[in-house]
Design an enzyme around this catalytic site. Structure first.
Site, short mmCIF file in Angstrom:
data_model
loop_
_atom_site.label_atom_id
_atom_site.label_comp_id
_atom_site.label_asym_id
_atom_site.label_seq_id
_atom_site.Cartn_x
_atom_site.Cartn_y
_atom_site.Cartn_z
N ASP A 165 0.82 -1.08 -0.03
CA ASP A 165 0.17 -0.10 -0.21
C ASP A 165 0.80 1.09 0.23
O ASP A 165 1.81 1.39 0.52
CB ASP A 165 -1.02 -0.18 1.50
N GLU B 157 1.02 -0.70 -5.22
CA GLU B 157 0.19 0.18 -5.07
C GLU B 157 0.93 1.68 -5.53
O GLU B 157 1.02 2.36 -4.60
CB GLU B 157 -0.66 0.42 -4.12
#
Ligand code: GLC
Length: 614
Positions: A262, A304
């Protein structure tokens, strides 16, 4: 015996990568060999606790390192609670997931996070515990086993840029323990934070302005790039990296196949920079890749990276020194919606040409939308040649998708609308953005809306890479406005498209001619075709085609003896694709019709998947 063999393999992998890992670590942490040895110990400990079946899976995948690159892989992202209440519920719904032809599930963050300030789970308070409402670590492990026995891979987020302020480390830092304050970025006054603010942009300019938060309890400023309750971890401290690697390996050992890293571009901070994509970030991602190659070589890293294309691609690393296995095709996704609003595919063609020229080792995850907003990160210099300036064009897109533009069929809401810059991003489910919601309120043509939704899925499935559907889109689920009444969610419009999965509605997929049936069967048919023809292999050559019409996108795929010409009409007018292939008869895989690939009439929002075998 087998154990012994695996142990030897571990040692040989460790030796293979040892020099590079040590070099990267020492470069970042100025020869902190004590910390490096600690990391090596962590890796070995985690390897020892890795279950035998997972080691077997690693060995199997090592023999076929392209295991994830075929046309067989199809993903779905879902929130455990929204989809099935809890982990046990997900387990019970695996049949449905398979009915959707899905064999890769991304479970949105499910580790423990506070009840209120949790950013949809992206504020983790305990990396070793599942959020109690969702289940336990044992249940997660059980689910992973069940998935594996059905040939399904599991993806989980690793939220590594920050922790919740409720994490044990943060609490101890807040109580004044210097050791834990060093896990984060703590400042006595606004001097250094003020310097950072001069060069660091804002992620949430409206919902969480600024990059620092004053905590009166400790009389300190804390770096909080995202929400004030998400404290940025300080990776300049090697202990943080070591602890976080221990955490990610612990998670992986529950049977996770894909780790979504993330917000990875943000993990290294340096004064005088924008604190995004710094070289040290790549150093860390490369180390993570090596660590996984040594401990759990069957596991994939998905980065990401929601950035401009020139910033995204470096996260693949190089062919010799790879970083992530997969990345999101974010610019293509945003560009797609731009074309829905403008009915002009020229910028999409240009964007796809860039992606198609990249090495085939680079695997993109393609998607129409995810749990986050759609940000208008388009190639504005390209658009400028048609007189479309950034500010006015973004305004048009936002007006169009919020239904405020004359004739618009879309229903969405703005996200982080910034009154000073006039900038805003967008939220909405695929079906609502395609007009299905308005059509159900009798203000738009339903067939046309369904056709656009279907066409976009057909286009996503033809792109080079792995397609991932957001749960609910397969049955045309609409926006969920209930978040407006929910105190915990109402400030964050991303909840508009994160609604509960409506099982009653999904049940209608079995009723002939319902919206759900048309989409579910239509998309399902496309997915099955994709898995049956080798022309959809990730290794295929893919390029775009000039169609002579700015509303029709043409994509060609070629693999071994198969050639596919796919045509997509992004407008509500019947059009003709002026292509002149003159190389024989093609069969449309969707309708079964046979035709020459010359001057093809493509109905409004129509699709062709034309195949020819040599
Ligand atoms: C990622 C997530 C997003 C979250 C942010 C902060 O971008 O996708 O939902 O808000 O990270 O963790």
């Amino acid at each position: 015996m087998a154990e012994n063999k695996y142990e030897q393999e571990y040692q040989s992998r460790f030796l293979k990568y040892y020099d590079e890992l040590k070099w990267l670590y020492c470069e970042l942490y100025e020869n902190r060999m004590d910390a490096f040895h600690k990391l090596c110990e962590i890796m070995y400990q985690q390897y020892c606790t890795r279950k035998q079946p997972l080691k077997e899976l690693d060995a199997q995948r090592a023999k076929n390192s392209n295991w994830y690159k075929g046309n067989q892989l199809l993903g779905m992202m879902l929130y455990v609670d929204a989809f099935a209440g809890n982990l046990k519920g997900v387990k019970e719904k695996l049949d449905y997931i398979q009915e959707c032809n899905v064999n890769y599930i991304h479970l949105m963050p499910l580790l423990d996070s506070p009840e209120i300030e949790n950013d949809g789970g992206y504020a983790v308070s305990d990396f070793r515990k599942v959020k109690p409402q969702l289940g336990t670590m044992e249940e997660l492990e059980q689910l992973a086993d069940d998935c594996h026995s059905r040939g399904i891979s599991l993806c989980l987020d690793f939220v590594m840029n920050h922790t919740s302020k409720e994490h044990e480390w943060a609490k101890r830092a807040m109580q004044g323990e210097k050791e834990y304050q060093d896990y984060y970025y703590f400042y006595d006054d606004f001097g250094i934070p003020g310097e950072f603010e001069k060069t660091v942009p804002q992620v949430f300019p409206t919902t969480a302005p600024g990059n620092f938060t004053w905590y009166p309890e400790v009389q300190k400023f804390v770096m909080t790039t995202f929400y004030p309750y998400q404290w940025d971890l300080n990776y300049a401290n090697p202990v943080v990296l070591n602890e976080m690697m221990d955490n990610v390996l612990n998670l992986i050992n529950k049977g996770i196949d894909v780790i979504r890293i993330d917000a990875v571009p943000y993990i290294w901070k340096q004064l005088g920079t924008n604190c995004r994509n710094l070289p040290q970030v790549h150093n860390i991602v490369r180390m993570m890749r090596i660590i996984c190659e040594i401990v759990c070589p069957g596991v994939l890293l998905l980065g990401e990276v929601v950035m401009a294309p020139d910033k995204v691609v470096p996260y693949f690393g190089t062919v010799e020194k790879p970083e992530c296995h997969m990345l999101y095709n974010v610019t293509t996704m945003a560009t797609t919606w731009n074309c829905v609003a403008t009915r002009d595919i020229r910028i999409l063609k240009q964007q796809m040409d860039i992606v198609n020229h990249l090495p085939k080792e680079y695997v993109f995850l393609n998607y129409l939308r995810c749990h986050d907003d759609i940000g208008w990160g388009l190639d504005y210099p390209y658009l400028m040649q048609f007189g479309m300036g950034e500010v006015s064009h973004k305004k048009y897109l936002n007006d169009f998708f919020t239904g405020n533009f004359e004739g618009s069929f879309a229903k969405g809401e703005l996200y982080n609308s910034d009154p000073t810059s006039g900038d805003a991003r967008l939220c909405g489910t695929t079906a609502s953005l395609c007009g299905i919601e308005k059509a159900l309120q009798n203000t738009y043509d339903l067939e046309q809306a369904i056709q656009l939704d279907f066409m976009l899925h057909a286009y996503m499935l033809v792109q080079s890479g792995i397609p991932v559907i957001y749960s609910g889109d397969e049955v045309g689920q609409l926006n969920d406005y209930t978040y407006h009444e929910d105190l915990k969610k109402k400030e964050d419009s991303r909840y508009l498209h994160r609604g509960n999965f409506l099982w009653d509605l999904a049940q209608k997929r079995k009723e002939k001619d319902s919206v759900q049936q048309k989409l579910f069967d239509g998309i399902g048919k496309l997915e099955k075709i994709r898995s049956q023809y080798s022309v959809f292999e990730v290794g295929a050559d893919v390029w775009t085609l000039n169609t002579g019409d700015t509303s029709i996108l043409g994509i060609v795929r070629s693999y071994q003896k198969e050639k596919l010409i796919a045509l997509f009409n992004f407008s509500e007018f019947d059009k003709t694709a002026f292509i002149y292939q003159n190389d024989g008869i093609y069969t449309d895989l969707i309708s079964g019709a046979e035709m020459q690939a010359n001057e093809i009439k493509v109905p409004k929002y129509g699709v062709y998947w034309l195949l020819k075998k040599d």
